[in-house]
Design an enzyme around this catalytic site. Structure first.
Site, PDB file in Angstrom:
ATOM      1  CE  LYS A  34      -3.857   0.674   2.456  1.00 38.33           C
ATOM      2  NZ  LYS A  34      -4.420   0.628   3.843  1.00 38.33           N
TER       3      LYS A  34
HETATM    4  C1  E4P Z   1      -7.943   1.585   4.438  1.00 36.44           C
HETATM    5  O1  E4P Z   1      -7.288   1.158   3.609  1.00 36.44           O
HETATM    6  C2  E4P Z   1      -7.457   2.932   5.171  1.00 36.44           C
HETATM    7  O2  E4P Z   1      -6.367   3.125   5.628  1.00 36.44           O
HETATM    8  C3  E4P Z   1      -8.812   2.897   6.444  1.00 36.44           C
HETATM    9  O3  E4P Z   1      -9.987   2.315   6.080  1.00 36.44           O
HETATM   10  C4  E4P Z   1      -8.820   4.475   6.784  1.00 36.44           C
HETATM   11  O4  E4P Z   1      -9.823   4.412   7.833  1.00 36.44           O
HETATM   12  P1  E4P Z   1     -10.116   5.521   8.767  1.00 36.44           P
HETATM   13  O5  E4P Z   1     -10.626   6.763   8.038  1.00 36.44           O
HETATM   14  O6  E4P Z   1     -11.022   5.113   9.699  1.00 36.44           O
HETATM   15  O7  E4P Z   1      -8.811   5.866   9.633  1.00 36.44           O
END
Ligand code: E4P
Length: 226
Positions: free
Chosen positions: A87
């Site tokens: 990622k």
């Molecule tokens: C997933 O890839 C994201 O990093 C995550 O869902 C972000 O979530 P949040 O906005 O609750 O921190």
């Protein structure tokens, strides 16, 4: 439709894959922080053991610049396994790293995507998944539905192989909206997926079925007991 668990919690992952048709695990440094200062590589090796090779595991780079992101990616692949989806936040440095790593054939999930142009550039860089932050967009008064459907149109029009991975959910309605707008995948914490069953009518219906069965066959709990 693909469902992912947005967590690095071992118990949550064990429970989640037992009850739900989960395609993989996603996380970010904020999610990892909830687990404390874990033994990073061994923790993810354990997650891989639990989820198997048939599910994907998405781990985020933490360095600020392109060279650092590439080194992070290599360390993840070397110390966990070669199938990890790396990622990478779509910053200018991130975009550079994505292009280099895609040329080397790595699986890439572009993350921290809020705007259309940011996502378009990531699509053209050849990413596998495009992680879109629904709740965070809505907090900024960005129409998440229009962002998702815009990407879905472009993916179909230009025949990119990328899948939209909608993320950052605070309720089930947002997940429904993401799929309706054209997301192929969503990632959410287990607690949110469990909310799906918190509709009183579901339990009421099951209770009526159970009572009707019991009134007919008294102490026969199941069909196999007949
Ligand atoms: C997933 O890839 C994201 O990093 C995550 O869902 C972000 O979530 P949040 O906005 O609750 O921190």
């Amino acid at each position: 439709m693909e469902f992912f668990l947005d967590t690095a919690n071992i118990e949550e992952i064990k429970q989640g894959i037992k009850h739900f048709p989960i395609r993989g695990i996603t996380c970010n440094p904020t999610i990892i922080k909830k687990e404390g200062k874990i033994d990073f590589f061994n923790h993810f090796k354990e997650i891989r053991k639990i989820i198997g090779k048939q599910r994907s595991l998405h781990i985020q780079t933490v360095s600020q610049n392109c060279d650092g992101m590439i080194s992070d990616a290599k360390a993840i692949l070397k110390n966990i396994d070669q199938d990890i989806y790396i990622k990478i936040p779509v910053t200018a440095q991130g975009l550079e790293a994505i292009q280099i790593l895609k040329r080397e054939g790595l699986n890439i999930t572009a993350t921290a995507v809020y705007t259309k142009m940011q996502g378009y550039l990531a699509l053209e860089a050849g990413i596998d998944y495009l992680a879109l932050y629904l709740n965070r967009m809505e907090n900024l008064n960005i129409c998440s539905k229009s962002v998702i459907s815009g990407f879905a149109d472009k993916i179909s029009k230009y025949q990119y192989k990328t899948k939209i991975l909608a993320a950052s959910f605070k309720n089930i309605a947002q997940i429904n909206e993401a799929f309706d707008a054209g997301a192929q995948s969503i990632t959410a914490p287990l607690s949110l997926l469990c909310d799906v069953f918190k509709v009183p009518s579901i339990n009421q219906a099951v209770d009526v079925f159970n009572n009707d069965w019991a009134s007919l066959y008294e102490n026969k709990k199941g069909i196999e007991d007949l």
